[in-house]
Design an enzyme around this catalytic site. Structure first.
Site, short mmCIF file in Angstrom:
data_model
loop_
_atom_site.label_atom_id
_atom_site.label_comp_id
_atom_site.label_asym_id
_atom_site.label_seq_id
_atom_site.Cartn_x
_atom_site.Cartn_y
_atom_site.Cartn_z
N PHE A 1 0.86 -1.18 0.00
CA PHE A 1 0.00 0.00 0.00
C PHE A 1 0.90 1.24 0.00
O PHE A 1 1.88 1.31 0.75
CB PHE A 1 -0.91 -0.01 1.24
CG PHE A 1 -1.97 1.03 1.16
CD1 PHE A 1 -3.08 0.86 0.35
CD2 PHE A 1 -1.87 2.21 1.89
CE1 PHE A 1 -4.06 1.85 0.25
CE2 PHE A 1 -2.84 3.19 1.81
CZ PHE A 1 -3.94 3.01 0.99
N ASP B 1 2.26 -5.16 8.53
CA ASP B 1 1.06 -4.33 8.43
C ASP B 1 -0.12 -5.29 8.27
O ASP B 1 -0.18 -6.05 7.30
CB ASP B 1 1.22 -3.40 7.20
CG ASP B 1 0.01 -2.50 6.97
OD1 ASP B 1 -1.10 -2.86 7.40
OD2 ASP B 1 0.18 -1.46 6.30
N TYR C 1 -10.59 0.12 10.73
CA TYR C 1 -11.81 0.54 10.01
C TYR C 1 -12.23 -0.42 8.89
O TYR C 1 -13.23 -0.20 8.25
CB TYR C 1 -11.69 1.98 9.48
CG TYR C 1 -10.42 2.31 8.71
CD1 TYR C 1 -10.19 1.81 7.44
CD2 TYR C 1 -9.47 3.14 9.26
CE1 TYR C 1 -9.05 2.13 6.74
CE2 TYR C 1 -8.31 3.48 8.59
CZ TYR C 1 -8.10 2.97 7.32
OH TYR C 1 -6.96 3.28 6.64
N LYS C 2 -11.43 -1.47 8.66
CA LYS C 2 -11.80 -2.41 7.59
C LYS C 2 -12.59 -3.57 8.20
O LYS C 2 -13.75 -3.41 8.54
CB LYS C 2 -10.56 -2.90 6.87
CG LYS C 2 -9.75 -1.78 6.21
CD LYS C 2 -8.52 -2.34 5.54
CE LYS C 2 -7.58 -1.26 5.04
NZ LYS C 2 -8.12 -0.46 3.96
N ARG D 1 -12.29 -4.61 -7.13
CA ARG D 1 -11.98 -5.32 -5.90
C ARG D 1 -13.27 -5.58 -5.12
O ARG D 1 -14.11 -4.69 -4.98
CB ARG D 1 -11.08 -4.38 -5.10
CG ARG D 1 -10.14 -4.99 -4.14
CD ARG D 1 -9.17 -3.94 -3.63
NE ARG D 1 -9.80 -2.87 -2.87
CZ ARG D 1 -9.27 -2.28 -1.79
NH1 ARG D 1 -8.10 -2.69 -1.35
NH2 ARG D 1 -9.87 -1.30 -1.17
C1 LIG Z 1 -1.96 -2.08 3.92
C2 LIG Z 1 -2.44 -0.71 4.30
N1 LIG Z 1 -1.69 0.06 5.09
C3 LIG Z 1 -2.11 1.30 5.46
C4 LIG Z 1 -3.31 1.81 5.00
C5 LIG Z 1 -3.79 3.18 5.34
O1 LIG Z 1 -3.24 3.73 6.45
P1 LIG Z 1 -3.91 5.00 7.14
O2 LIG Z 1 -5.03 4.51 7.99
O3 LIG Z 1 -2.80 5.61 7.89
O4 LIG Z 1 -4.46 5.88 6.08
C6 LIG Z 1 -4.11 1.04 4.18
C7 LIG Z 1 -5.40 1.57 3.70
O5 LIG Z 1 -6.15 0.99 2.99
C8 LIG Z 1 -3.67 -0.25 3.81
O6 LIG Z 1 -4.40 -1.00 3.00
#
Ligand SMILES: Cc1ncc(COP(=O)(O)O)c(C=O)c1O
Length: 415
Positions: free
Chosen positions: A129, A200, A225-226, A374
């Site tokens: 990401f 992550d 939030y997912k 997706r």
């Molecule tokens: C793998 C991954 N890392 C980080 C993020 C986003 O991070 P943040 O909440 O800091 O915007 C996402 C967002 O979809 C993601 O898919």
């Protein structure tokens, strides 16, 4: 209709047999919508409204600042961290909730990179990401010319980890393709090379069981939030294994990470617990929403979540390949269960327009440039009939070329 997959009645039967079916009732979902974007933003649990009403009208309005003590606001980052721990195979006291995933990556990476050491390579997947890569690019610039960023394709990552590796940052599940790393294997590889690795978990936590302890993971971050359904912009979390907390030296040193925060001392002295990863004042209302979302997870068997997720994604792949054949859809998600997260992605020409046409029909997935559509499958509220009906809509949109309507070409800010 095509011939290789069963009709709708079969999926109705699967819904009747689904042990997780009752959880759907806990969510506030709009009628008539097939929501396949919970891998981007989960829906609210019904209990959120009551939790927020109590926090605003009961605690904030009535007890004002006393609520930090009396309503337990102050302890939410650790209390909710312990709630998340059970979802990802961590122990209580190893997770703190706060800030965003991006910032938590910065906090961990700056603490783990040692400018006075010899190692130079910072390893990350090219398809990670973007924020993960951008944060590392910023850190490499900050220390220029001390570290070098090494971007590799998924399969090249093991070959990039060696005695010159200063840090590895990987997303367990790729946001675009849904392809999954073998966390145990790559963590062991990094450990043998003496390189710290940050995982992550944005696309893994709540999507399937994770065994951070069993895999020997020392550092991880993730959003809520997912799949965890904490709400738009819900606070993220940071995990540090209990054995590694002592040696962890934060660079972003805020007053909430101080051992004696309310002594207001001039010099920073870190907490001895996971609280040393805290920085500033937590977002209480967002934490309250997350607390309600987490309450749904208390009695859930994550193996049942995984079994249903694989059944949903298998069904979707089979139905699309059968019923939408000839429309140029190419599967980007691995067919092998061990390599798959909880989403299915197809590359297709005019993917943006196709997704907009689906959304107009009430089938919500998303589009990732340049060509990926997706679909996320969230076992707590997605039904097998949703999968079947979504494919019926996709087939219609493709067969009739409904996506050619010029209104579907209008680019929105969030895709
Ligand atoms: C793998 C991954 N890392 C980080 C993020 C986003 O991070 P943040 O909440 O800091 O915007 C996402 C967002 O979809 C993601 O898919």
């Amino acid at each position: 209709m095509s011939g290789n997959t069963a009709g709708r009645a079969h999926y109705e039967e699967l819904d009747r047999a689904d042990r997780l079916a009752a959880f759907r009732e806990k969510f506030d979902l709009p009628e008539g919508v097939i929501y396949l974007d919970g891998n981007s933003l989960g829906p609210p649990v019904k209990a959120v409204q009551g939790g927020l009403d109590q926090a605003v009208s009961g605690d904030w309005a009535k007890k004002l600042i006393s609520s930090w003590n009396q309503a337990g606001w102050f302890n939410l980052p650790t209390e909710l961290g312990d709630g998340i721990a059970s979802l990802i195979g961590a122990r209580p006291g190893e997770i703190i909730v706060g800030d965003s995933t991006s910032l938590n990556i910065f906090k961990l990476a700056t603490a783990l990179l040692k400018p006075d050491g010899n190692r130079r390579k910072v390893v990350v997947e090219r398809g990670n990401f973007p924020t993960d890569i951008y944060i590392l690019q910023g850190i490499v610039r900050l220390f220029e010319p001390r570290f070098e960023l090494h971007l590799g394709e998924h399969d090249e990552i093991p070959g990039l980890i060696d005695e010159d590796t200063a840090l590895v940052l990987l997303s367990q599940v790729n946001y675009r393709t849904g392809r999954r790393f073998d966390m145990r294997e790559v963590t062991a590889l990094a450990k043998t090379a003496g390189a710290p690795i940050i995982w992550d978990l944005c696309h893994s936590a709540g999507a399937f069981p994770i065994d951070l302890k069993g895999c020997g993971v020392e550092y991880a971050v993730g959003c809520t939030y997912k799949y965890i359904n904490g709400g738009p912009g819900a606070p993220a979390y940071t995990y540090i294994a209990s054995e590694s907390i002592g040696a962890f030296e934060p660079v972003v040193t805020g007053w909430h990470g101080h051992a004696r925060q309310f002594a207001f001392e001039v010099d920073y002295d870190p907490e001895v617990s996971i609280k040393k990863a805290l920085v500033g004042t937590p977002s209480v209302l967002s934490l309250i929403a997350l607390k309600e979302a987490l309450s749904v997870w208390k009695d859930i068997d994550l193996n049942a979540i995984r079994a249903k997720s694989l059944a949903l994604t298998d069904a979707f792949i089979a139905l699309v390949e059968d019923r939408c054949a000839g429309h140029g859809l190419t599967l980007l998600t691995p067919r092998e269960h061990d390599l798959r997260g909880s989403q299915v992605t197809w590359s297709v020409k005019n993917g943006y327009e196709i997704m907009q046409a689906l959304i107009e029909r009430g089938v919500i997935g998303d589009y990732r440039a340049p060509d990926a559509i997706r679909f996320g499958f969230t076992p707590l509220y997605t039904r097998f009939t949703d999968v079947y009906d979504a494919v019926t809509h996709l087939k219609d949109v493709l067969d009739t070329q409904e996506w050619r309507n010029p209104e579907f070409a209008v680019r929105r800010t969030v895709t």
